[in-house]
Design a protein around this motif. Structure first.
Motif, PDB file in Angstrom:
ATOM      1  N   GLU A  99       0.841  -1.190   0.000  1.00 35.00           N
ATOM      2  CA  GLU A  99       0.000   0.000   0.000  1.00 35.00           C
ATOM      3  C   GLU A  99       0.884   1.251   0.000  1.00 35.00           C
ATOM      4  O   GLU A  99       2.018   1.217   0.486  1.00 35.00           O
ATOM      5  CB  GLU A  99      -0.907  -0.003   1.235  1.00 35.00           C
ATOM      6  CG  GLU A  99      -1.912  -1.145   1.275  1.00 35.00           C
ATOM      7  CD  GLU A  99      -2.960  -1.004   0.193  1.00 35.00           C
ATOM      8  OE1 GLU A  99      -3.247   0.145  -0.218  1.00 35.00           O
ATOM      9  OE2 GLU A  99      -3.497  -2.035  -0.236  1.00 35.00           O
ATOM     10  N   PRO A 100       0.370   2.360  -0.537  1.00 37.30           N
ATOM     11  CA  PRO A 100       1.159   3.604  -0.534  1.00 37.30           C
ATOM     12  C   PRO A 100       1.647   3.999   0.852  1.00 37.30           C
ATOM     13  O   PRO A 100       2.745   4.533   1.004  1.00 37.30           O
ATOM     14  CB  PRO A 100       0.172   4.633  -1.100  1.00 37.30           C
ATOM     15  CG  PRO A 100      -0.758   3.828  -1.954  1.00 37.30           C
ATOM     16  CD  PRO A 100      -0.904   2.516  -1.259  1.00 37.30           C
ATOM     17  N   SER A 101       0.826   3.721   1.878  1.00 35.22           N
ATOM     18  CA  SER A 101       1.224   4.086   3.238  1.00 35.22           C
ATOM     19  C   SER A 101       2.401   3.259   3.738  1.00 35.22           C
ATOM     20  O   SER A 101       3.109   3.683   4.657  1.00 35.22           O
ATOM     21  CB  SER A 101       0.035   3.905   4.182  1.00 35.22           C
ATOM     22  OG  SER A 101      -0.437   2.561   4.138  1.00 35.22           O
ATOM     23  N   CYS A 102       2.621   2.066   3.132  1.00 35.28           N
ATOM     24  CA  CYS A 102       3.727   1.199   3.551  1.00 35.28           C
ATOM     25  C   CYS A 102       5.011   1.488   2.787  1.00 35.28           C
ATOM     26  O   CYS A 102       6.091   1.082   3.228  1.00 35.28           O
ATOM     27  CB  CYS A 102       3.343  -0.262   3.369  1.00 35.28           C
ATOM     28  SG  CYS A 102       1.916  -0.801   4.332  1.00 35.28           S
ATOM     29  N   ILE A 103       4.897   2.149   1.663  1.00 31.10           N
ATOM     30  CA  ILE A 103       6.076   2.335   0.813  1.00 31.10           C
ATOM     31  C   ILE A 103       7.108   3.230   1.478  1.00 31.10           C
ATOM     32  O   ILE A 103       8.314   2.991   1.400  1.00 31.10           O
ATOM     33  CB  ILE A 103       5.652   2.891  -0.557  1.00 31.10           C
ATOM     34  CG1 ILE A 103       4.834   1.844  -1.305  1.00 31.10           C
ATOM     35  CG2 ILE A 103       6.866   3.304  -1.376  1.00 31.10           C
ATOM     36  CD1 ILE A 103       4.355   2.285  -2.675  1.00 31.10           C
ATOM     37  N   GLU A 104       6.645   4.263   2.203  1.00 36.20           N
ATOM     38  CA  GLU A 104       7.594   5.157   2.858  1.00 36.20           C
ATOM     39  C   GLU A 104       8.372   4.443   3.949  1.00 36.20           C
ATOM     40  O   GLU A 104       9.580   4.645   4.104  1.00 36.20           O
ATOM     41  CB  GLU A 104       6.846   6.367   3.420  1.00 36.20           C
ATOM     42  CG  GLU A 104       6.426   7.365   2.348  1.00 36.20           C
ATOM     43  CD  GLU A 104       5.887   8.657   2.940  1.00 36.20           C
ATOM     44  OE1 GLU A 104       5.423   8.625   4.107  1.00 36.20           O
ATOM     45  OE2 GLU A 104       5.940   9.680   2.248  1.00 36.20           O
ATOM     46  N   SER A 105       7.677   3.594   4.734  1.00 36.30           N
ATOM     47  CA  SER A 105       8.388   2.847   5.778  1.00 36.30           C
ATOM     48  C   SER A 105       9.349   1.841   5.170  1.00 36.30           C
ATOM     49  O   SER A 105      10.454   1.633   5.690  1.00 36.30           O
ATOM     50  CB  SER A 105       7.380   2.136   6.686  1.00 36.30           C
ATOM     51  OG  SER A 105       6.615   1.189   5.949  1.00 36.30           O
ATOM     52  N   LEU A 106       8.958   1.214   4.030  1.00 36.30           N
ATOM     53  CA  LEU A 106       9.862   0.300   3.336  1.00 36.30           C
ATOM     54  C   LEU A 106      11.058   1.057   2.781  1.00 36.30           C
ATOM     55  O   LEU A 106      12.167   0.522   2.717  1.00 36.30           O
ATOM     56  CB  LEU A 106       9.112  -0.412   2.204  1.00 36.30           C
ATOM     57  CG  LEU A 106       8.087  -1.460   2.617  1.00 36.30           C
ATOM     58  CD1 LEU A 106       7.284  -1.926   1.404  1.00 36.30           C
ATOM     59  CD2 LEU A 106       8.773  -2.660   3.271  1.00 36.30           C
ATOM     60  N   SER A 107      10.844   2.309   2.391  1.00 33.88           N
ATOM     61  CA  SER A 107      11.940   3.124   1.888  1.00 33.88           C
ATOM     62  C   SER A 107      12.990   3.348   2.971  1.00 33.88           C
ATOM     63  O   SER A 107      14.197   3.291   2.715  1.00 33.88           O
ATOM     64  CB  SER A 107      11.393   4.460   1.386  1.00 33.88           C
ATOM     65  OG  SER A 107      12.442   5.343   1.035  1.00 33.88           O
ATOM     66  N   LYS A 108      12.515   3.569   4.191  1.00 37.70           N
ATOM     67  CA  LYS A 108      13.441   3.804   5.295  1.00 37.70           C
ATOM     68  C   LYS A 108      14.195   2.538   5.688  1.00 37.70           C
ATOM     69  O   LYS A 108      15.399   2.566   5.941  1.00 37.70           O
ATOM     70  CB  LYS A 108      12.675   4.358   6.490  1.00 37.70           C
ATOM     71  CG  LYS A 108      12.041   5.724   6.227  1.00 37.70           C
ATOM     72  CD  LYS A 108      11.211   6.178   7.416  1.00 37.70           C
ATOM     73  CE  LYS A 108      10.532   7.523   7.129  1.00 37.70           C
ATOM     74  NZ  LYS A 108       9.691   7.963   8.273  1.00 37.70           N
ATOM     75  N   THR A 109      13.477   1.401   5.759  1.00 35.97           N
ATOM     76  CA  THR A 109      14.129   0.161   6.197  1.00 35.97           C
ATOM     77  C   THR A 109      15.048  -0.422   5.133  1.00 35.97           C
ATOM     78  O   THR A 109      16.009  -1.121   5.464  1.00 35.97           O
ATOM     79  CB  THR A 109      13.061  -0.882   6.562  1.00 35.97           C
ATOM     80  OG1 THR A 109      12.210  -1.105   5.421  1.00 35.97           O
ATOM     81  CG2 THR A 109      12.227  -0.423   7.739  1.00 35.97           C
ATOM     82  N   SER A 110      14.761  -0.165   3.850  1.00 32.86           N
ATOM     83  CA  SER A 110      15.562  -0.744   2.774  1.00 32.86           C
ATOM     84  C   SER A 110      16.711   0.144   2.331  1.00 32.86           C
ATOM     85  O   SER A 110      17.642  -0.312   1.670  1.00 32.86           O
ATOM     86  CB  SER A 110      14.674  -1.050   1.565  1.00 32.86           C
ATOM     87  OG  SER A 110      14.140   0.146   1.022  1.00 32.86           O
TER      88      SER A 110
END
Length: 385
Positions: A99-110
């Motif tokens: 989901e778009p809301s998860c992409i930012e958190s994935l951006s930080k962790t990856s």
């Protein structure tokens, strides 16, 4: 324990469950040179299924691949996703479409930018999608089998009285000797569907994957049950009806993958017409009517009667579901004369999809609006190399 299993077996195979009153398993014993179907015969379908799997591998490599080359079927170059443990874990365990809301958190962790995360998931999804050549190989194999099976079934049935008058399928039931043509038709059809179940993990997965599994299981149960209780005359008619349209659908897929637009449209139109006539007219109003309504004029209903017709109703519901998909495809391609796209297929995503979506979000942001109630994502990051 053994005595309990023995009693359970006796209970399951009681005559009153599977046959009309006054008839039973004793009527299916071989005598006077007449042979009847046996439960043990069904084990032969396992080596037949394994042979089909082996023949399929040889066919796809020696026939399917060269044919794909002759028709100009080529795979697109795919860029593999760069290995990233964090994104791979999310892809495998959580979702392939974050989901778009998860992409930012994935951006930080990856450690990737938002756009890089989007591109990574798109490329990773494309890696799992079957190539066009693989789809062509599968379609050519199924086309070959369905075409051969249709003519084999027609050869086995064309001179039989129940082919022309379906009420004849109940004449002498269940004391109807097994014919060699019926034996081999059953073994090949059942073996083929068992091979489809065995290869389901490697076959091309479509949007109706669950419906396909239900169809294969219901078909195997229907064929096996009709063999056990000698509903073979009805079974052969049902198999022939199914094989009639399947080869046309696979031929439409072949030409679709080859990019032969008009040829694909022609075969798909033929398939749609034959499918509707055979699956929505002949099967329910002729065959199922003869297996559901007509027998009640001869025998009282019994559990096996409901089981057999229940499986037919399951198949008929699936046919209605697929007919809706087919009609939707027909409506889409007729006005514009485009290549038919199989709505069940999972299409490959292009390299520009994320960029187009990104451009749309920027346009929305300029107008001061939020899409779907979410704040537009921060996209001021560098591109993935």
């Amino acid at each position: 324990m053994l005595s309990t299993l023995s009693r359970l077996r006796e209970l399951i195979w009681q005559d009153w469950i599977w046959f009309p009153p006054g008839l039973g398993w004793a009527d299916l014993q071989d005598h006077d040179g007449k042979v009847y179907p046996k439960m043990g015969d069904l084990w032969f379908t396992l080596p037949v299924a394994l042979c089909f799997l082996l023949i399929r591998q040889v066919f796809e490599r020696t026939v399917g691949t060269p044919m794909a080359g002759l028709l100009g079927v080529k795979d697109k170059h795919r860029v593999s996703a760069t290995p990233n443990p964090a994104l791979e874990a999310y892809f495998c365990r959580t979702s392939k479409h974050p989901e778009p809301s998860c992409i930012e958190s994935l951006s930080k962790t990856s450690g990737y930018s938002v756009r890089q995360v989007q591109r990574w998931f798109r490329r990773r999804r494309n890696q799992d999608r079957p190539s066009k050549v693989k789809k062509f190989q599968e379609a050519s194999w199924r086309f070959t089998f369905y075409l051969i099976a249709f003519f084999a079934g027609l050869w086995a049935l064309i001179d039989k009285p129940w082919f022309w008058d379906m009420k004849e399928m109940w004449t002498g039931f269940p004391k109807m000797p097994l014919l060699p043509s019926q034996y081999w038709y059953y073994m090949l059809e059942l073996g083929f569907y068992v091979s489809l179940v065995l290869s389901v993990a490697t076959d091309v997965k479509r949007k109706d994957f669950k419906e396909q599994i239900v169809h294969h299981v219901a078909t195997i149960l229907l064929i096996s049950f009709s063999w056990l209780v000698n509903y073979i005359r009805a079974g052969t008619l049902i198999m022939l009806v199914h094989d009639t349209s399947d080869s046309l659908m696979e031929s439409a897929k072949i030409f679709n993958y080859a990019g032969w637009r008009r040829t694909c449209n022609f075969f798909f139109t033929m398939f749609a017409a034959v499918f509707i006539v055979t699956r929505l007219v002949i099967l329910p109003f002729w065959i199922i009517h003869t297996t559901w309504v007509y027998p009640l004029t001869l025998y009282p209903a019994f559990p096996g009667f409901y089981f057999f017709n229940g499986l037919l109703i399951v198949l008929q519901c699936l046919h209605v579901f697929w007919a809706i998909l087919i009609l939707r495809m027909v409506v889409k391609f007729l006005p514009g004369n485009h290549i038919v796209a199989d709505e069940r297929s999972d299409h490959e995503e292009s390299e520009t999809e994320d960029e187009d979506a990104e451009h749309s979000r920027k346009e929305v942001s300029k107008n001061g609006h939020a899409q779907n109630g979410h704040t537009p994502l921060n996209n001021n990051h560098g591109k993935m190399e």
